[in-house]
Scaffold this active site. Structure first.
Site, PDB file in Angstrom:
ATOM      1  N   GLU A 155       0.834  -1.212   0.000  1.00 25.09           N
ATOM      2  CA  GLU A 155       0.000   0.000   0.000  1.00 25.09           C
ATOM      3  C   GLU A 155       0.868   1.261   0.000  1.00 25.09           C
ATOM      4  OE1 GLU A 155      -2.747  -0.884  -0.887  1.00 25.09           O
ATOM      5  OE2 GLU A 155      -2.803  -2.934  -0.118  1.00 25.09           O
ATOM      6  N   TYR A 162      -1.813  -7.799 -11.423  1.00 29.86           N
ATOM      7  CA  TYR A 162      -0.793  -7.812 -10.371  1.00 29.86           C
ATOM      8  C   TYR A 162       0.457  -8.573 -10.821  1.00 29.86           C
ATOM      9  CZ  TYR A 162      -4.225  -6.352  -6.807  1.00 29.86           C
ATOM     10  OH  TYR A 162      -5.142  -5.666  -6.062  1.00 29.86           O
TER      11      TYR A 162
END
Ligand code: BES
Ligand code: ZN
Length: 615
Positions: A295, A383
């Site tokens: 994050e 991803y």
């Protein structure tokens, strides 16, 4: 009904009139379970001939739209309903300045998929209610009328009232002291001065306490989680500093972490200034803090340089994975970086070859999302195929000493912008113009547009997994003949990092399954059923369900009852569903808990249980 020409998942027309700033004046009404108030939108006419503003909405109840300067009511219509939203068209007066402000007074409705409301009994403290938002990919439109496309960035400010005892947080810098408003409420103010996309607007309110964990960081949580969270995330500043070394200066001021109730559907969400995380990261040994590294990386990849629409989602998540691994490499050594990548790889294989099928169009790095809800397209592909692509390019250009400066320069050049794969591609060639020989054989089209696994698998360093696979092989061998003396001992795992333990369990799940007897023994020896680390518990449960191990059923039900994280609940329901005698249990458990799930997890489970057609 015409969609945005640059975003197949939005009706917004930023090419006609676009939002530049939003001020939210909100009240959090826990009784009615609605967020209500007035948002003031600063708008710019991009096309002087524009006669209306086009925005996105989904299940919001608008009572009025007004021009700020004159107070004049503006006519609006809502139409073009699709499963993921409707078109809001606001008529502008004939004499309308190029820059103007308009006010929308509205409230959210019971159907709002962006907010999860919890009663006090559903929280750990039990005294105050709780609410939190999750807007990515396209649910900001359910929280407020907006131009809900990542091609448009806005700054925002907010003033939010909530009952005394409840703390409100947003994806912004907290302003001034909170003010009592006299009616047993408190007012909280926020400011986000950096332009962000709509899916990064976030709010949470509940009985939240904070602890300082670094010079620019606090962790926020209900009391119950605070101490463990402060410990588990105590490397945050180190991760931030490492990310800055890799990517450039951190521009967002503060970096706080909010630990949400267990119903939070994701591992983490990169809301600016305030990452949201699931409490399932808490293990007491920092082993799941890699999600925080991920994050943090989004502070550049996604939040500064953003995909122009969700077809280019790999520009967000592929770059972020690549950076997440690099942070691990810097902090725990190069072998740990490879371990993380090795550990993730099987989930790409499963996703491409099993879940979708190798020729499914959604396994393309850059898929077409016309008529597709990004939620249904969500997968490991952006991803891990994305990260594999960058890993591959790094080897082509001559390693990290060449690739990392390129990335820094790319973030610097495209910060505050929303871009497509073509923009990345062009800049890559521009930057590496002298590398024609090295780059000329790259099959770009296959990487970008061919379905299936990536054309090249990165050459991962196996150092840390050799002992892991060795142990797994010994278990498989013993499993074939459990009459032999059991040669295993608790200490087998003593020298392993927790990532190695999870890879050990991963390895046991691929290839020939262990026998039921072996799984029983494995449980007895290593006590995975008692692990405080949910990554371990989750894999142990799946291993058990796979061989119809009765002792794994109750822990499975407990986990999916307690936790709403899609990554755990979806595969567990899938496994229960595959086990004929547990189908009814799966249905009953889902029925009993579905109200606690957010839509992304709920819909995922419903598909597994045959309650909705698969994509
Ligand atoms: N931005 C994502 C979460 C997300 C993606 C929410 C798409 C809604 C739509 C976040 O950064 C993320 O990738 N979280 C991962 C953790 C990570 C370590 C891969 C998760 O929640 O599993
Ligand atoms: Zn991410």
């Amino acid at each position: 009904m015409a969609l945005s020409p640059i975003d197949p998942n939005s009706y917004a027309r930023g090419d006609l009139v676009k939002t530049t700033h939003i001020h939210m004046d909100w009240d959090v009404d826990f009784q009615a379970k609605v967020l209500s108030g007035t948002c003031t939108y600063s708008m710019t006419k991009v096309d002087p001939s524009a006669t209306s503003v086009l925005m996105d909405v989904r299940d919001v109840d608008i009572s009025s739209v007004k021009l700020e300067s004159s107070g004049e009511e503006l006519k609006f219509t809502i139409d073009g309903e699709t499963p993921f939203g409707s078109r809001l068209e606001i008529q502008l007066p004939t004499e309308c300045a190029d820059e103007f402000k308009m006010l929308i007074t509205y409230k959210t409705t019971a159907k709002c998929e962006a907010l999860l409301w919890m009663s006090p009994e559903q929280t750990s403290g039990g005294v105050h209610p709780f609410v939190f938002s999750q807007c990515q990919a396209i649910l900001a439109r359910a929280m407020l009328p907006c131009q809900d496309t990542p091609s448009i960035k806005v700054t925002y400010s907010a003033s939010v009232t909530a009952p005394v005892g409840v703390t409100v947080l947003m994806s912004a810098v907290r302003k001034e002291e909170n003010q009592p408003t006299g009616d047993n409420k408190m007012k909280f103010s926020f400011e986000q001065k950096i332009p962000i996309v709509s899916y990064l607007i976030a709010i949470a309110a509940g009985d939240l306490k904070s602890r300082k964990i670094g010079p620019r960081s606090h962790v926020w949580a209900e009391e119950k989680y605070l101490e463990t969270a402060a410990f588990d995330f105590s490397d945050t500043e180190k991760m931030l500093a490492t990310a800055e070394e890799l990517c450039g200066p951190y521009v967002w001021g503060i970096y706080d972490i909010l630990v949400l109730p267990p119903s939070f559907p994701f591992g983490g969400m990169e809301n600016p200034c305030l990452t949201f995380v699931t409490p399932t990261l808490l293990s007491g040994d920092k082993s799941n803090a890699t999600v925080v590294a991920h994050e943090i990386a989004h502070s550049w990849t996604g939040n500064l340089v953003t995909n122009v629409n969700f077809e280019h989602f790999w520009l967000n998540e592929g770059f972020t994975k690549f950076t997440e691994y690099k942070i691990a490499g810097r902090l725990k050594g190069e072998a740990a970086r490879h371990l993380q990548a090795i550990r993730d790889w099987p989930s790409l294989v499963e996703c491409v070859n099993k879940d979708f099928g190798a020729d499914h169009p959604l396994t393309k790095l850059v898929p077409c999302l016309e008529g597709v809800d990004p939620e249904d397209a969500f997968s490991q592909v952006p991803y891990l195929k994305g990260q594999a692509f960058l890993w591959f390019l790094e080897t082509k250009v001559g390693g990290p000493t060449k690739m990392e400066p390129f990335l820094r320069s790319y973030y610097e050049k495209f910060k505050f912008q929303s871009i497509s794969t073509a923009v990345f591609h062009k800049y890559f060639w521009e930057y590496f113009a002298d590398y024609f020989e090295e780059l000329k054989d790259i099959d770009w089209n296959t990487w970008y547009y061919a379905p299936g696994m990536p054309p090249v698998k990165p050459d991962f360093d196996q150092t840390l997994v050799i002992p892991v696979y060795d142990l797994a092989d010994r278990w498989r061998k013993w499993s074939d003949d459990t009459s032999a003396v059991c040669p295993f001992h608790q200490d087998d795992l003593k020298s392993f990092m927790s990532e190695q333990v999870t890879e050990f369990l991963n390895n046991l799940m691929v290839g020939d399954p262990l026998s039921l007897k072996a799984v029983e023994k494995l449980t007895e020896v290593y006590k995975f059923n008692e692990s405080p680390n949910k990554e371990i518990l989750f894999r142990w449960i799946r291993l058990g369900l796979g061989v119809h191990y009765e002792a794994s059923v109750q822990p499975a039900v407990d986990l999916v009852t307690e936790v709403g994280r899609g990554k755990y609940v979806i595969p567990i329901y899938r496994d229960l569903w595959k086990w004929e005698e547990k189908k009814q249990l799966a249905l009953d458990t889902f029925e009993a808990t579905r109200a606690k799930l957010m839509s992304m997890a709920r819909e995922g489970v419903a598909k597994e249980l045959g309650l909705k057609p698969k994509v």
